[in-house]
Design a protein around this motif. Structure first.
Motif, PDB file in Angstrom:
ATOM      1  N   HIS A  43      -4.965 -36.042   8.630  1.00 51.64           N
ATOM      2  CA  HIS A  43      -6.264 -36.634   8.296  1.00 51.64           C
ATOM      3  C   HIS A  43      -7.418 -36.018   9.076  1.00 51.64           C
ATOM      4  O   HIS A  43      -8.502 -35.795   8.521  1.00 51.64           O
ATOM      5  N   TRP A  44      -7.207 -35.757  10.359  1.00 52.15           N
ATOM      6  CA  TRP A  44      -8.304 -35.263  11.188  1.00 52.15           C
ATOM      7  C   TRP A  44      -8.704 -33.833  10.840  1.00 52.15           C
ATOM      8  O   TRP A  44      -9.900 -33.569  10.590  1.00 52.15           O
ATOM      9  N   PRO A  45      -7.782 -32.854  10.815  1.00 53.32           N
ATOM     10  CA  PRO A  45      -8.212 -31.501  10.436  1.00 53.32           C
ATOM     11  C   PRO A  45      -8.781 -31.427   9.017  1.00 53.32           C
ATOM     12  O   PRO A  45      -9.693 -30.639   8.763  1.00 53.32           O
ATOM     13  N   VAL A  46      -8.257 -32.243   8.098  1.00 53.10           N
ATOM     14  CA  VAL A  46      -8.827 -32.256   6.745  1.00 53.10           C
ATOM     15  C   VAL A  46     -10.281 -32.717   6.799  1.00 53.10           C
ATOM     16  O   VAL A  46     -11.168 -32.141   6.145  1.00 53.10           O
ATOM     17  N   LEU A  47     -10.559 -33.753   7.587  1.00 53.74           N
ATOM     18  CA  LEU A  47     -11.933 -34.247   7.721  1.00 53.74           C
ATOM     19  C   LEU A  47     -12.842 -33.168   8.305  1.00 53.74           C
ATOM     20  O   LEU A  47     -13.960 -32.949   7.817  1.00 53.74           O
ATOM     21  N   ILE A  48     -12.386 -32.490   9.347  1.00 54.24           N
ATOM     22  CA  ILE A  48     -13.201 -31.469   9.993  1.00 54.24           C
ATOM     23  C   ILE A  48     -13.445 -30.287   9.049  1.00 54.24           C
ATOM     24  O   ILE A  48     -14.558 -29.754   8.966  1.00 54.24           O
ATOM     25  N   LEU A  49     -12.423 -29.873   8.317  1.00 51.58           N
ATOM     26  CA  LEU A  49     -12.576 -28.750   7.395  1.00 51.58           C
ATOM     27  C   LEU A  49     -13.497 -29.105   6.233  1.00 51.58           C
ATOM     28  O   LEU A  49     -14.304 -28.270   5.796  1.00 51.58           O
ATOM     29  N   LEU A  50     -13.387 -30.327   5.726  1.00 54.39           N
ATOM     30  CA  LEU A  50     -14.303 -30.749   4.670  1.00 54.39           C
ATOM     31  C   LEU A  50     -15.745 -30.764   5.172  1.00 54.39           C
ATOM     32  O   LEU A  50     -16.676 -30.332   4.459  1.00 54.39           O
ATOM     33  N   GLY A  51     -15.941 -31.250   6.372  1.00 52.05           N
ATOM     34  CA  GLY A  51     -17.284 -31.258   6.941  1.00 52.05           C
ATOM     35  C   GLY A  51     -17.844 -29.861   7.114  1.00 52.05           C
ATOM     36  O   GLY A  51     -19.034 -29.619   6.899  1.00 52.05           O
ATOM     37  N   ALA A  52     -16.974 -28.910   7.500  1.00 53.56           N
ATOM     38  CA  ALA A  52     -17.427 -27.527   7.665  1.00 53.56           C
ATOM     39  C   ALA A  52     -17.709 -26.868   6.321  1.00 53.56           C
ATOM     40  O   ALA A  52     -18.646 -26.075   6.190  1.00 53.56           O
ATOM     41  N   ALA A  53     -16.903 -27.197   5.309  1.00 50.89           N
ATOM     42  CA  ALA A  53     -17.084 -26.595   3.990  1.00 50.89           C
ATOM     43  C   ALA A  53     -18.242 -27.223   3.226  1.00 50.89           C
ATOM     44  O   ALA A  53     -18.821 -26.585   2.333  1.00 50.89           O
ATOM     45  N   LEU A  54     -18.591 -28.474   3.582  1.00 49.20           N
ATOM     46  CA  LEU A  54     -19.668 -29.190   2.891  1.00 49.20           C
ATOM     47  C   LEU A  54     -20.716 -29.631   3.910  1.00 49.20           C
ATOM     48  O   LEU A  54     -20.852 -30.823   4.218  1.00 49.20           O
ATOM     49  N   PRO A  55     -21.460 -28.693   4.483  1.00 49.66           N
ATOM     50  CA  PRO A  55     -22.398 -29.059   5.557  1.00 49.66           C
ATOM     51  C   PRO A  55     -23.512 -29.985   5.100  1.00 49.66           C
ATOM     52  O   PRO A  55     -24.149 -30.633   5.932  1.00 49.66           O
TER      53      PRO A  55
END
Length: 508
Positions: free
Chosen positions: A317-329
């Protein structure tokens, strides 16, 4: 998180614990994915720690009782089979995706990978000065600190159990881990200090195995005291209805803590986390009542499904959240639309956790994958070759993705660079006192607006955002006094104002 890594026999004999793990992961998901929904949802990690200490100790004691010894190498091999495959897949895949995205999400990826792969993430974070309370540049594998704490426990605790079981009196065997748990909790309270004044010591105390190991020790003491895997008929003086009521009250208490505690609140470190661990121990004891119905409620299909996949949910859950945030600034991770990001991360994490449980964790844990490779499952040689080749290629791809992430990692995040520039601007600014300038001498108004005060009339109190904006504020309002710090919270502002007033430095 590896509290779910018990044998099926232990899980059958210890009812209700899948539901308890489900409660724990729901609290953690609410805390990470939906800011503000459960400000203290991090107590779910402490629930996992207590459950893990309880189950592992119960298994070790049962093995010693049955065979007169504990096979350490076999125990550690079981832990490795349960933990490593899913962890390696998560780390390799998310690192590869992070390498493709690039930018801030790769900051510190090298030491993070070193920490994850050696189960020492908590100590690496402490050594790097990475604050668990700082959300400026969240690390991709920040959540791995709890895995490190557990794995360190798995390495050392079996050795301690061998020594403890030599003590003839049970009360003393229970008292020793309880004393260590008390020392750990006291150390947490003393080391953390007041996070509102200085968050750094609180972060160290939260991440350290020494000061955040009391949950594991409390669970271990409970298992030593009740020996849940012993085959014996025991008469319970406590009525079943009282055990059920206790279970409901304990679970409600955990939810209440998740709603009132905060990661930067002094109460969290001065008894809040300990209260969560004690409530978890009480809940385990209530679920164990043979005549109670609480365990049946906890083992309903949905909680059981979540509990069995809680390890994968925690991993992803955590890395998915961080990657989504980076991909969708454009979507603010803590803003008004953050729930959209949280929902997307939750959906992806559930799917990945289910796939991991079905195709990675179960085949390796049960030995199905190894048996298939040896041809013991009726697999033909070509099918075995495809499985072996696919496994090797997948491992090579995961390693290559991780290596690419390290190569592409920038030295610091964009936010960190701005904050550093802001801090340099503040350090270079001359000290200014509380100047009192008459209103008529203030700076002219903006066109069509009210008169604006000059910089020497203003004191600005803020967090890392204001710190990063310090050069622009100084340029627009020369002489402005800026009091900004990373990870400062809004509730700390009145205290800062009061201190400035006491020092005679509060401007009009």
């Amino acid at each position: 998180m590896s509290a779910i890594s018990t044998s099926s026999v232990a899980r059958d004999r210890l009812p209700g614990l899948d539901g308890l793990r489900a409660l724990a992961i729901v609290l953690v998901l609410a805390y990470h994915l939906f800011p503000g929904l459960a400000p203290g949802g991090f107590v779910g990690v402490d629930v996992f720690l207590v459950v893990s200490g309880y189950l592992i100790t119960a298994l070790l004691v049962a093995e010693h009782r049955m065979h007169g010894r504990i096979a350490l190498r076999r125990f550690w091999a079981r832990r490795a089979r349960r933990l490593l495959p899913a962890l390696m897949v998560m780390v390799g895949l998310t690192a590869a995706v992070a390498a493709l995205i690039g930018g801030d999400v790769l900051v510190g990826i090298g030491w993070q990978l070193a920490g994850v792969l050696t189960f020492s993430s908590n100590w690496w974070s402490i050594a790097q000065g990475s604050s668990y309370l700082d959300q400026t540049s969240p690390e991709l594998f920040r959540h791995a600190w709890s895995l490190a704490v557990e794995e360190q426990f798995y390495v050392l605790w079996p050795l301690a159990i061998i020594a403890l079981l030599l003590i003839p009196r049970r009360w003393l065997r229970v008292a020793l881990p309880l004393a260590l748990a008390a020392a750990s909790a006291v150390g947490l309270a003393l080391l953390a200090g007041d996070p509102a004044i200085d968050p750094a010591p609180a972060s160290v105390a939260y991440l350290s195995t020494l000061t955040h190991g009391f949950g594991l020790l409390l669970g271990a003491a409970l298992a030593l005291g009740v020996d849940p895997l012993r085959q014996r008929a025991s008469a319970h003086r406590t009525p079943a209805w009282a055990a059920d009521a206790g279970a409901v009250l304990a679970a409600s208490g955990l939810v209440a803590l998740a709603l009132v505690l905060t990661i930067d609140g002094a109460a969290t470190y001065r008894g809040g986390l300990l209260a969560a661990a004690l409530l978890t121990g009480a809940l385990i004891a209530c679920l164990a009542h043979p005549g109670g119905r609480a365990a049946q409620w906890a083992d309903a299909p949905l909680p059981r499904w979540l509990g069995e996949r809680s390890y994968g949910l925690y991993l992803w859950h955590w890395p998915v959240l961080i990657l989504l945030g980076a991909a969708l600034p454009a979507v603010d991770r803590v803003g008004g639309s953050s729930w959209l990001l949280g929902l997307a991360a939750l959906a992806i994490a559930v799917v990945l956790a289910a796939l991991s449980h079905r195709f990675v964790e179960q085949p390796v844990r049960t030995g199905l994958a190894a048996a298939a490779l040896r041809g013991e499952r009726g697999w033909s040689r070509p099918r075995r070759a495809v499985l072996a080749g696919g496994t090797v290629l997948a491992l090579a791809g995961l390693i290559a993705g991780s290596a690419l992430a390290v190569v592409r990692a920038p030295a610091q995040s964009e936010a960190a660079a701005l904050i550093a520039a802001g801090q340099a601007a503040l350090d270079a600014a001359p000290a200014a006192g509380p100047l009192r300038i008459p209103p008529q001498d203030r700076a002219p108004a903006e066109p069509g607006g009210a008169p604006l005060p000059s910089g020497d009339q203003i004191v600005a109190i803020g967090d890392s955002v204001m710190l990063a904006a310090a050069p622009q504020l100084q340029a627009r309002f020369p002489g402005i006094a800026i009091d900004a710090a990373v990870s400062r919270q809004m509730h700390q502002a009145p205290g800062r104002l009061q201190r400035l007033a006491d020092q005679g430095a509060l401007r009009p």
